[in-house]
Design a protein around this motif. Structure first.
Motif, PDB file in Angstrom:
ATOM      1  N   SER A 122       6.470   7.995   3.771  1.00  0.00           N
ATOM      2  CA  SER A 122       7.120   7.404   4.928  1.00  0.00           C
ATOM      3  C   SER A 122       7.085   5.818   5.008  1.00  0.00           C
ATOM      4  O   SER A 122       6.294   5.220   4.231  1.00  0.00           O
ATOM      5  CB  SER A 122       5.990   7.528   6.048  1.00  0.00           C
ATOM      6  OG  SER A 122       6.560   7.090   7.191  1.00  0.00           O
TER       7      SER A 122
ATOM      8  N   ARG B  83       6.572  -1.226   7.162  1.00  0.00           N
ATOM      9  CA  ARG B  83       5.718  -0.888   5.911  1.00  0.00           C
ATOM     10  C   ARG B  83       6.466  -1.341   4.769  1.00  0.00           C
ATOM     11  O   ARG B  83       7.497  -1.007   4.385  1.00  0.00           O
ATOM     12  CB  ARG B  83       5.468   0.499   6.015  1.00  0.00           C
ATOM     13  CG  ARG B  83       4.659   0.734   4.593  1.00  0.00           C
ATOM     14  CD  ARG B  83       4.094   2.269   4.752  1.00  0.00           C
ATOM     15  NE  ARG B  83       3.315   2.618   3.752  1.00  0.00           N
ATOM     16  CZ  ARG B  83       2.984   3.937   3.093  1.00  0.00           C
ATOM     17  NH1 ARG B  83       3.482   4.601   3.785  1.00  0.00           N
ATOM     18  NH2 ARG B  83       1.996   3.839   2.210  1.00  0.00           N
TER      19      ARG B  83
ATOM     20  N   ASP C 140      -1.005   1.326  -0.064  1.00  0.00           N
ATOM     21  CA  ASP C 140      -1.264   0.299   1.152  1.00  0.00           C
ATOM     22  C   ASP C 140      -2.204   0.938   2.493  1.00  0.00           C
ATOM     23  O   ASP C 140      -2.676   0.406   3.097  1.00  0.00           O
ATOM     24  CB  ASP C 140      -0.157  -0.514   1.550  1.00  0.00           C
ATOM     25  CG  ASP C 140       0.966   0.530   1.961  1.00  0.00           C
ATOM     26  OD1 ASP C 140       1.390   0.554   3.014  1.00  0.00           O
ATOM     27  OD2 ASP C 140       1.723   1.031   0.936  1.00  0.00           O
ATOM     28  N   ASP C 141      -1.810   2.123   2.673  1.00  0.00           N
ATOM     29  CA  ASP C 141      -2.045   2.970   3.889  1.00  0.00           C
ATOM     30  C   ASP C 141      -3.552   3.595   3.479  1.00  0.00           C
ATOM     31  O   ASP C 141      -4.191   4.326   4.472  1.00  0.00           O
ATOM     32  CB  ASP C 141      -1.173   3.956   4.189  1.00  0.00           C
ATOM     33  CG  ASP C 141      -0.748   5.066   3.499  1.00  0.00           C
ATOM     34  OD1 ASP C 141      -1.328   5.130   2.309  1.00  0.00           O
ATOM     35  OD2 ASP C 141       0.081   5.788   3.690  1.00  0.00           O
ATOM     36  N   GLY C 142      -3.950   3.417   2.416  1.00  0.00           N
ATOM     37  CA  GLY C 142      -5.458   3.974   1.938  1.00  0.00           C
ATOM     38  C   GLY C 142      -5.304   5.415   1.154  1.00  0.00           C
ATOM     39  O   GLY C 142      -6.433   5.981   0.869  1.00  0.00           O
ATOM     40  N   ASN C 143      -4.195   6.095   1.157  1.00  0.00           N
ATOM     41  CA  ASN C 143      -4.164   7.287   0.568  1.00  0.00           C
ATOM     42  C   ASN C 143      -4.066   7.201  -0.802  1.00  0.00           C
ATOM     43  O   ASN C 143      -3.592   5.893  -1.478  1.00  0.00           O
ATOM     44  CB  ASN C 143      -2.933   7.918   1.054  1.00  0.00           C
ATOM     45  CG  ASN C 143      -2.940   8.476   2.463  1.00  0.00           C
ATOM     46  OD1 ASN C 143      -4.006   9.063   2.845  1.00  0.00           O
ATOM     47  ND2 ASN C 143      -1.627   8.244   3.202  1.00  0.00           N
TER      48      ASN C 143
ATOM     49  N   GLU D 242      11.936   6.376   4.996  1.00  0.00           N
ATOM     50  CA  GLU D 242      11.137   7.187   3.982  1.00  0.00           C
ATOM     51  C   GLU D 242      11.939   6.877   2.515  1.00  0.00           C
ATOM     52  O   GLU D 242      12.790   6.407   2.496  1.00  0.00           O
ATOM     53  CB  GLU D 242      10.868   8.712   4.203  1.00  0.00           C
ATOM     54  CG  GLU D 242      11.991   9.278   4.255  1.00  0.00           C
ATOM     55  CD  GLU D 242      11.797  10.896   4.188  1.00  0.00           C
ATOM     56  OE1 GLU D 242      10.757  11.262   4.955  1.00  0.00           O
ATOM     57  OE2 GLU D 242      12.648  11.396   3.949  1.00  0.00           O
TER      58      GLU D 242
ATOM     59  N   ILE E 169       5.615  -0.444   1.015  1.00  0.00           N
ATOM     60  CA  ILE E 169       5.003   0.570  -0.042  1.00  0.00           C
ATOM     61  C   ILE E 169       4.444  -0.059  -1.223  1.00  0.00           C
ATOM     62  O   ILE E 169       5.314  -0.519  -1.916  1.00  0.00           O
ATOM     63  CB  ILE E 169       5.850   1.862  -0.181  1.00  0.00           C
ATOM     64  CG1 ILE E 169       5.965   2.504   0.854  1.00  0.00           C
ATOM     65  CG2 ILE E 169       4.782   2.810  -1.057  1.00  0.00           C
ATOM     66  CD1 ILE E 169       7.217   3.622   0.812  1.00  0.00           C
TER      67      ILE E 169
END
Length: 527
Positions: A515, A520, A502-505, A489, A522
């Motif tokens: 995280s 991943r 990138d994760d949609g948030n 993280e 970010i």
């Protein structure tokens, strides 16, 4: 002459050499020095920019000392201190317009479409046809996209006789044809050095001694003032060599004819232009030179010559920001962090890539490539040296959203299957951004503005100046790679606005702990 600039309250400075990016911004607590008259590594400009919109510019290289809240410069040229706005961006744009306006030129888009490859770490000095073809086929067989392939130092005979070593390359034309058929463009490594024990040097040396005895200064090579019939010999990383002077039409015509021969005879697409550093031209081993140009001017002529080739790459450029050119950071070690001794950097690790690239853009070079994924320092990849798979993956992720991305060491040879897949994914991510990156390149060709930026450039005087592990692509994307070993993280500073991760948030302004497992990278798009 000496030139002193006292820092204002809260003033921060960037500039000089991209190599010093990890030290930036310079503030009242900074203690740092160097001398660009004798050593100017990687991309260097006689320029400093402040977050208060002030600009320091010099007409020539200088010695610098930064301490006690003061920048002290010493050099032979005229110094300028001007206030060209109120922000770092104002300073950059004002300096660009006033001191080094960008020449108009459209760069070859192939550099930005997919990953580049370089054979240096794979082959070192034993560049050879069999290994290069095996490497190229393995790139595709292991799920990577073909792109530009640079054949590095060692493909040739003596330095200065630019043709393939036929013991290593029995059929170079067939090799290049095969590489083209696989989808690669092919570039060759060259330097402006000519070996004193090579056939070409001896032939032209004899011509100077006998045919041009009355006017030896008209011959090729930079010559000694005390004995103009003798070329000066300059120390560089592979010994001592004569050097070409690209302000001399004869020298320029000589190398141009050799390179054009390689293009016509074998189908070579372009060249990686190495060496010719300011420090090499300033080398005291050569003695007093029969030459009207300074070391800085000789390096500038070398870079000007190379910029005329459609496919090119540079690594050591003094005061070349007026030319739109492909620039790469200098060799990094296979390590996570930079190491210092007596205030000077010894090894440049992953943590230097972002700050040095930010500095590179601020001093006028927007078309930048990080060093090869995993590092380009050869000694880190000798037999028995440990390879850190996590570092390799994080390096690929960090590079993926740069304007360009380059591999050398074959990931499939040194990584496990899972890590290799993650490196492949980083390359695919880079390719997925091709359209947007090329749009950014097109704008930068017009404005000269950095493509890769620090937060301070886009969001001035909001406390972001010391963020060195995040970067932005123009003002549209924020990228926060992991640069610490073992981290799953990381803390991310997000500026004003709404940002789609990138994760949609969706995230808004502030400090967030996000995280970042090994698979991943970010990054955020501004909504």
């Amino acid at each position: 002459m000496e030139f002193r600039v006292k820092m204002e309250n809260g003033e921060l400075w960037w500039g000089g050499s991209a190599n010093d990016g990890k030290q930036m911004p310079f503030d009242e607590a900074t203690v740092f020095s160097g001398d660009f008259r004798v050593y100017a590594a990687n991309q260097t400009m006689p320029l400093y920019l402040s977050n208060h919109g002030r600009v320091i510019w010099s007409e020539s290289p200088f010695k610098y000392d930064i301490k006690d809240g003061e920048i002290v410069l010493e050099g032979d040229g005229r110094f300028y201190l001007e206030k060209l706005g109120d922000t770092l961006r104002d300073a950059h744009l004002g300096a660009r317009a006033k001191f080094f306006p960008l020449k108009k030129r459209k760069l070859n888009r192939d550099f930005f479409k997919t990953v580049q490859y370089n054979t240096w770490i794979e082959c070192l000095y034993n560049q050879n046809q069999e290994h290069i073809l095996r490497y190229a086929h393995a790139i595709i067989d292991n799920g990577f996209e073909p792109g530009i392939l640079m054949i590095d130092e060692g493909w040739h005979g003596r330095y200065g006789h630019w043709d393939f070593d036929r013991l290593k390359f029995p059929d170079p034309k067939a090799m290049v044809d095969e590489l083209h058929s696989l989808g690669f463009k092919v570039m060759l490594w060259v330097v402006p050095y000519v070996c004193p024990d090579g056939e070409f040097f001896i032939k032209h040396y004899e011509k100077t001694l006998f045919e041009d005895r009355e006017h030896p200064e008209n011959g090729l090579f930079i010559r000694r003032k005390d004995a103009p019939q003798h070329p000066a010999l300059f120390a560089w990383w592979n010994g001592y060599s004569a050097m070409l002077n690209f302000a001399n039409p004869k020298d320029k015509e000589f190398l141009d004819s050799q390179l054009k021969y390689l293009m016509s005879e074998y189908g070579i697409d372009g060249f990686k232009f190495d060496g010719g550093t300011l420090g090499c031209y300033a080398n005291e081993s050569a003695g007093d030179l029969l030459c009207d140009l300074t070391p800085a001017e000789l390096n500038m002529e070398w870079n000007k010559f190379a910029s005329e080739y459609d496919y090119h790459e540079y690594k050591d450029t003094y005061c070349g920001a007026q030319y739109p050119t492909i620039q790469r950071l200098c060799d990094r070690t296979h390590s996570w962090s930079v190491k210092y001794r007596d205030g000077q950097a010894l090894d440049f690790g992953l943590d230097t890539v972002i700050p040095c690239s930010i500095a590179e853009g601020l001093i006028g070079h927007p078309f930048i490539c990080p060093d090869m994924v995993g590092g380009g320092s050869w000694h880190c990849f000798l037999p028995g040296e440990p390879i850190d798979g996590e570092l390799f993956v994080r390096w690929a992720q960090l590079s993926a959203l740069f304007p360009m991305m380059q591999y050398s060491k074959a990931p499939w040879d040194v990584l496990n299957k899972e890590d290799c897949e993650l490196v492949i994914e980083a390359g695919k991510l880079h390719k997925s951004f091709t359209g947007e990156i090329i749009e950014m390149v097109t704008r930068a060709e017009e404005t000269g503005e950095p493509i890769l930026r620090c937060l301070e450039y886009n969001y001035p005087n909001q406390g972001y100046a010391h963020i060195k592990d995040e970067f932005m692509l123009e003002d549209r994307y924020l990228v926060a790679p992991v640069t610490e070993k073992g981290a799953v993280e990381r803390r991310v500073i997000i500026p004003e606005g709404e940002w789609l991760a990138d994760d949609g948030n969706i995230y808004t302004k502030g400090e967030h702990t996000i995280s970042a497992p090994i698979d991943r990278l970010i990054y955020f798009k501004k909504l």
